[in-house]
Design an enzyme around this catalytic site. Structure first.
Site, PDB file in Angstrom:
ATOM      1  N   HIS A  43       2.222   4.940   9.621  1.00  0.00           N
ATOM      2  CA  HIS A  43       1.520   6.162   9.228  1.00  0.00           C
ATOM      3  C   HIS A  43       1.029   6.855  10.498  1.00  0.00           C
ATOM      4  CE1 HIS A  43      -1.613   8.171   6.347  1.00  0.00           C
ATOM      5  NE2 HIS A  43      -1.232   8.996   7.307  1.00  0.00           N
ATOM      6  N   GLU A  70       4.839   7.296   6.323  1.00  0.00           N
ATOM      7  CA  GLU A  70       3.921   7.978   5.419  1.00  0.00           C
ATOM      8  C   GLU A  70       2.995   8.888   6.203  1.00  0.00           C
ATOM      9  OE1 GLU A  70       2.005   4.689   3.447  1.00  0.00           O
ATOM     10  OE2 GLU A  70       0.353   4.689   4.892  1.00  0.00           O
ATOM     11  N   HIS A 190      -2.417  -0.177  -0.946  1.00  0.00           N
ATOM     12  CA  HIS A 190      -3.792   0.041  -0.515  1.00  0.00           C
ATOM     13  C   HIS A 190      -4.694  -1.074  -1.076  1.00  0.00           C
ATOM     14  CE1 HIS A 190      -6.467   2.789   1.704  1.00  0.00           C
ATOM     15  NE2 HIS A 190      -7.388   2.131   1.029  1.00  0.00           N
TER      16      HIS A 190
END
Length: 238
Positions: A43, A70, A190
């Site tokens: 990310h 991401e 997550h």
């Protein structure tokens, strides 16, 4: 089979805290593959506080497993993804200053924006995933926007799991069923951990991929990276 994608952001955070190249983010990614991970997730953020643009460019040609990038689809992010062409891009609604992702897209309110961005990536041959809360409406509008997959934001599940696993998983089962009925792939991520991952997989065995970083890297401090990946993969066994 549900694939394990290891998010290596935390490894880059540790490297950046001291400067230099220790730990070596590229070597860790390759080790994760060697130890059985089916994917690597990064990310990159605008301030490069963990994964850097240079890391992304180095990783793409050497990874043998699935590469997932991401991030929020700013112009810089879009340009990076289009130049690298990973297997998958996951769109998250983060602002630049956020420490970590803490909500999914409002796919209804952002429908026009998402349609345009998703089409751009799909024309480049990149599979698309949209980060959403466990909400059937948000899943349906992600499908209308043209997403190939949704990634279910699992922090609410992880938070409630110790108190009431059945209640915690219920909205995720409904969202995952909706995605499956719409012909979409399903990812999840997550705050998934060795504590709660198996229960989620047992209840939603058709998840395509879980992306796990923080908990996995923390566990690796005690168990070592190879053993940790082995334990996470056990949670995904049928």
């Amino acid at each position: 089979m549900t694939k394990l994608s290891v998010n290596i952001n935390k490894v880059a955070t540790l490297r950046n805290a001291r400067g230099g190249n220790n730990p070596d983010v590229i070597k860790v990614a390759l080790d994760c593959e060697m130890f059985g991970a089916e994917g690597i997730t990064v990310h990159p953020r605008p301030d490069e506080r963990h994964i850097r643009r240079s890391d992304v460019l180095q990783l793409r040609p050497i990874l043998k497993s699935e590469f997932n990038i991401e991030g929020y689809p700013s112009k810089e992010f879009i340009d990076l993804v289009l130049s690298v062409k990973p297997h998958q891009v996951t769109l998250v609604p983060d602002s630049p200053e956020q420490i970590t992702s803490n909500s999914g897209w409002d796919t209804k309110a952002n429908q026009s924006f998402l349609i345009e961005i998703l089409e751009t990536f799909k024309q480049a041959g990149i599979r698309t995933s949209v980060f959403v809360d466990a909400d059937v409406d948000m899943v349906e509008y992600a499908a209308k926007a043209g997403a190939d997959r949704v990634e279910l934001y699992t922090e609410p599940y992880a938070t409630m799991y110790p108190e009431d696993p059945e209640k915690a998983i219920a909205p995720f089962i409904e969202a995952a069923k909706a995605a499956r009925n719409l012909g979409m792939g399903i990812n999840a991520g997550h705050d998934l951990s060795l504590v709660n991952l198996k229960y989620m997989h047992d209840n939603i065995p058709w998840i395509d991929e879980v992306s796990i970083g923080h908990a996995l890297i923390c566990d690796a401090l005690y168990m070592g990276l190879e053993k940790t990946i082995e334990e996470y993969k056990k949670c995904l066994d049928k």
